[in-house]
Design a protein around this motif. Structure first.
Motif, PDB file in Angstrom:
ATOM      1  N   UNK A  19       0.844  -1.196   0.000  1.00 23.43           N
ATOM      2  CA  UNK A  19       0.000   0.000   0.000  1.00 23.43           C
ATOM      3  C   UNK A  19       0.876   1.240   0.000  1.00 23.43           C
ATOM      4  N   UNK A  20       1.924   1.172   0.768  1.00 20.15           N
ATOM      5  CA  UNK A  20       2.822   2.305   0.851  1.00 20.15           C
ATOM      6  C   UNK A  20       3.440   2.598  -0.507  1.00 20.15           C
ATOM      7  N   UNK A  78       2.143   1.795  -3.344  1.00 18.71           N
ATOM      8  CA  UNK A  78       1.072   2.265  -4.230  1.00 18.71           C
ATOM      9  C   UNK A  78       0.814   3.748  -4.003  1.00 18.71           C
ATOM     10  N   UNK A 122       4.462   8.961  -3.643  1.00 15.02           N
ATOM     11  CA  UNK A 122       4.295  10.064  -4.577  1.00 15.02           C
ATOM     12  C   UNK A 122       3.019  10.833  -4.309  1.00 15.02           C
ATOM     13  N   UNK A 123       2.224  10.374  -3.316  1.00 10.21           N
ATOM     14  CA  UNK A 123       1.010  11.096  -2.976  1.00 10.21           C
ATOM     15  C   UNK A 123       1.365  12.456  -2.400  1.00 10.21           C
ATOM     16  N   UNK A 124       0.398  13.369  -2.563  1.00  5.29           N
ATOM     17  CA  UNK A 124       0.679  14.745  -2.170  1.00  5.29           C
ATOM     18  C   UNK A 124       0.805  14.901  -0.657  1.00  5.29           C
ATOM     19  N   UNK A 129      -3.175  13.479   4.326  1.00  2.00           N
ATOM     20  CA  UNK A 129      -4.144  12.397   4.443  1.00  2.00           C
ATOM     21  C   UNK A 129      -5.474  12.988   4.888  1.00  2.00           C
ATOM     22  N   UNK A 130      -6.557  12.342   4.410  1.00  2.00           N
ATOM     23  CA  UNK A 130      -7.885  12.853   4.718  1.00  2.00           C
ATOM     24  C   UNK A 130      -8.579  11.955   5.717  1.00  2.00           C
ATOM     25  N   UNK A 182     -12.300  10.335   7.086  1.00  3.53           N
ATOM     26  CA  UNK A 182     -13.505   9.880   6.387  1.00  3.53           C
ATOM     27  C   UNK A 182     -14.477  11.044   6.287  1.00  3.53           C
ATOM     28  N   UNK A 183     -14.584  11.788   7.382  1.00  5.50           N
ATOM     29  CA  UNK A 183     -15.392  13.003   7.348  1.00  5.50           C
ATOM     30  C   UNK A 183     -14.459  14.144   6.974  1.00  5.50           C
ATOM     31  N   UNK A 184     -14.684  14.651   5.764  1.00  2.36           N
ATOM     32  CA  UNK A 184     -13.753  15.629   5.217  1.00  2.36           C
ATOM     33  C   UNK A 184     -13.818  16.936   6.001  1.00  2.36           C
ATOM     34  N   UNK A 185     -12.741  17.728   5.873  1.00  2.00           N
ATOM     35  CA  UNK A 185     -12.743  19.045   6.496  1.00  2.00           C
ATOM     36  C   UNK A 185     -13.771  19.933   5.784  1.00  2.00           C
ATOM     37  N   UNK A 208     -13.590  22.857   4.566  1.00  2.00           N
ATOM     38  CA  UNK A 208     -13.090  23.498   3.348  1.00  2.00           C
ATOM     39  C   UNK A 208     -13.118  22.538   2.154  1.00  2.00           C
ATOM     40  N   UNK A 209     -12.981  21.226   2.459  1.00  2.00           N
ATOM     41  CA  UNK A 209     -12.911  20.247   1.364  1.00  2.00           C
ATOM     42  C   UNK A 209     -14.293  19.803   0.894  1.00  2.00           C
ATOM     43  N   UNK A 234       5.187   4.497   5.716  1.00  2.00           N
ATOM     44  CA  UNK A 234       4.080   4.929   4.853  1.00  2.00           C
ATOM     45  C   UNK A 234       2.925   3.936   5.011  1.00  2.00           C
ATOM     46  N   UNK A 292      -8.666   4.421   3.734  1.00  3.38           N
ATOM     47  CA  UNK A 292      -9.605   5.543   3.673  1.00  3.38           C
ATOM     48  C   UNK A 292      -9.223   6.507   2.553  1.00  3.38           C
ATOM     49  N   UNK A 352     -11.998   8.428  -0.264  1.00  5.00           N
ATOM     50  CA  UNK A 352     -12.499   9.779   0.012  1.00  5.00           C
ATOM     51  C   UNK A 352     -12.434  10.663  -1.229  1.00  5.00           C
ATOM     52  N   UNK A 354      -7.376  27.014   0.620  1.00  5.81           N
ATOM     53  CA  UNK A 354      -7.721  25.609   0.828  1.00  5.81           C
ATOM     54  C   UNK A 354      -9.163  25.214   0.627  1.00  5.81           C
ATOM     55  N   UNK A 355     -10.043  26.095   0.119  1.00  3.03           N
ATOM     56  CA  UNK A 355     -11.435  25.693  -0.158  1.00  3.03           C
ATOM     57  C   UNK A 355     -11.461  24.926  -1.471  1.00  3.03           C
ATOM     58  N   UNK A 356     -12.057  23.732  -1.450  1.00  2.34           N
ATOM     59  CA  UNK A 356     -12.111  22.930  -2.672  1.00  2.34           C
ATOM     60  C   UNK A 356     -13.287  23.408  -3.529  1.00  2.34           C
ATOM     61  N   UNK A 372      -2.404  13.917  -7.044  1.00  5.21           N
ATOM     62  CA  UNK A 372      -3.590  13.539  -6.276  1.00  5.21           C
ATOM     63  C   UNK A 372      -4.773  14.453  -6.565  1.00  5.21           C
ATOM     64  N   UNK A 407     -20.095  13.262   3.504  1.00  6.12           N
ATOM     65  CA  UNK A 407     -21.065  13.654   4.540  1.00  6.12           C
ATOM     66  C   UNK A 407     -21.731  14.995   4.204  1.00  6.12           C
ATOM     67  N   UNK A 408     -21.031  15.862   3.490  1.00  6.82           N
ATOM     68  CA  UNK A 408     -21.625  17.163   3.140  1.00  6.82           C
ATOM     69  C   UNK A 408     -22.728  16.995   2.099  1.00  6.82           C
TER      70      UNK A 408
END
Lengths: 198, 317
Positions: A23-24, A26, A29-31, A34-35, A37-40, A42-43, B8, B13, B17, B27-29, B138, B150-151
């Motif tokens: 998994x690591x 895979x 190179x990820x940005x 980490x997110x 499950x309940x997004x912020x 702003x997202x 890593x 999850x 997502x 930072x607002x998507x 990404x 959830x939103x």
């Protein structure tokens, strides 16, 4: 046993190591960031607003152009089927009533006809009997008349015979008395007398 | 080497997502994969239902009795779903109000269903295969599962909340709606009942939002975990000696098979959750109507008892 256990443990351990390892790799190179499950906020908040707006747009369009047609189509079909079933039911009831009526009138007609036949038969029989009786009476009358006629004719004939024979006898006696009676003459007289009778 | 990859840690999850496409400096998507999916799902919902409507609607007189037929397999499929929800959910609960609420409740059903099903399509993985640079950054314009956000589910639940309460006010009148908060209880129980009823007014949509979000998330995470086992198995086949290669093969085949099965379970969940959302919204709408009618209206089915049990319990509490 010990070696088997050791082997299993080592396999399990390597599997545990392998999952994050793959998994690591895979995810390399990820940005980063980490997110959850309940997004912020702003997202996610714009996605939420988009969902509401798009749903309302979709709902408005469908409420105007799709649902009335679908509801009407389904209702029309339902009503059509219901009315057809009701009509069929009514027709069936009507048919069974008509059949009943027909059977009833048929039975009535049959009874009527029977009655008429019976009446005609009775009338015919009485007429026949009447005619028979009349014929018998007629025949008897005719017979009686014939007998009477015969009797009368017989009487007349006898009367005629009597008067004729008297006249004949008188004539014959006169002739006999006028001449000598020979044997040949007698025969001739008799013949003459008979010829005179005829 | 293992020390470095262990740091890593696997994060299933992150595989399910939302993904960013464009965002403001702070930072607002502004555009994310879920927004792309919502847009596609909206267009699909419109296409599917407008097509079905054109096929289901009563045709011209010239067709005779055929004008009542739906002669399209696709439209028939949609019609079966519509009729099922109308006859089994809407009619028992809403009675005479069925046709009035059909457009809203069935639109929300198809909107959620198509979003759920679109989430089953591996758009994100496909796009990242075609555009590796997106994967590197990404970013993703479309993909993932919008109803896993959830939103998004909160937005839909907010609409359901408005519908439930506006329908209630329209049915009962504002006074009747407020009176309903007392659940017909004697006045001395009001201090307990009224807060509970007010809270339940808000808990209902929150539960709707969380239920849809959690169900769509959990299954997808489970599938990612199973596929990561398969990935681990492949890793073992490639880099480990002897016996461990065999175990790797076993794990790969086994977890792939299970993930395949889970996929179909997920298809079912996609349908069930769209149905449940619609069903519960219907139940909540039906709860806000004149109570005294319930026992006598034969047009309501057996489901009515279930739907209104809550209200009656309050009355007898």
């Amino acid at each position: 046993m010990k070696t088997l256990n050791a082997g299993l443990i080592s396999i399990a351990a390597s599997l545990m190591v392998a999952v994050p390892a793959w998994a690591g790799e895979a995810a390399s190179g990820a940005a980063g960031a980490t997110q959850d499950v309940i997004a912020a906020k702003k997202q996610g908040v714009f996605a939420g607003i988009t969902a509401v707006v798009l749903f309302l747009v979709v709902f408005a369009i469908l409420a105007a152009f799709a649902w009335p047609k679908i509801i009407k189509g389904l209702d029309d079909r339902e009503n059509k089927i219901r009315s057809e079933i009701e009509a069929a039911e009514a027709a069936r009831q009507q048919a069974s009533m008509a059949l009943e009526q027909y059977q009833k009138s048929l039975a009535e007609a049959r009874a009527e006809a029977q009655k008429m036949i019976d009446a005609a038969k009775a009338q015919m029989n009485s007429q026949i009997n009447e005619m028979k009786a009349k014929a018998e009476v007629d025949a008897a009358n005719l017979k009686a008349k014939a007998l009477a006629d015969i009797e009368a004719a017989k009487k007349q004939a006898l009367a005629d015979i009597y008067s004729q024979s008297a006249t004949l006898a008188t004539t014959v006696a006169g002739k006999i008395l006028k001449r000598e009676v020979g044997s040949q003459d007698t025969q001739r007289f008799v013949d003459e007398a008979l010829a005179g009778v005829r | 080497m293992h020390q470095t990859v262990l740091t890593l840690a696997a994060d299933p999850i992150s595989q399910v997502v939302n993904q960013r496409w464009t965002s403001t400096a702070d930072g607002w998507w502004l555009w994310s994969a879920h927004i792309g999916n919502l847009l596609i799902a909206s267009v699909l919902t419109l296409m599917v239902l407008l097509y079905a409507a054109a096929k289901i609607k009563t045709g011209p007189e010239s067709l005779g009795n055929d004008r009542f037929l739906t002669r399209s397999r696709g439209a028939s499929l949609i019609e079966v779903i519509i009729c099922y929800i109308r006859d089994e959910v809407l009619k028992p609960f809403l009675g005479k109000r069925t046709n009035a609420f059909m457009p809203f409740l069935l639109t929300i059903f198809f909107f959620i269903l198509i979003n759920n099903l679109l989430g089953m399509v591996p758009i994100s993985k496909g796009l990242w295969l075609i555009f590796p640079e997106w994967k590197k950054e990404h970013i993703l314009p479309v993909g993932m599962t919008a109803t896993q956000n959830i939103y998004v589910t909160a937005g839909l639940a907010f609409i359901a909340f408005l519908a439930i309460n506006l329908a209630g006010i329209r049915e009962l009148g504002l006074g009747g709606y407020i009176k309903h908060l007392t659940a017909d209880a004697p006045w001395f129980i009001w201090p307990i009942i009224v807060p509970i009823e007010i809270a339940s007014t808000f808990i209902k949509p929150v539960a709707l939002a969380i239920r849809l979000f959690a169900n769509m998330t959990a299954g997808h995470i489970l599938m990612v975990v199973l596929y990561s086992f398969a990935g681990a198995g492949i890793y073992m086949i490639g880099y480990k000696p002897g016996l461990e290669k065999g175990v790797g093969l076993l794990v790969t085949v086994g977890s792939t098979a299970i993930a395949f099965g889970i996929f179909f379970l997920e298809l079912m969940v996609a349908l069930i959750q769209a149905f449940v959302f619609t069903f519960l919204t219907t139940v909540f709408i039906s709860q806000l109507e004149h109570h005294h009618e319930h026992g006598h209206d034969d047009a309501h089915g057996h489901g009515d008892d279930h739907g209104h049990g809550k209200g009656h319990e309050h009355a007898h509490a």
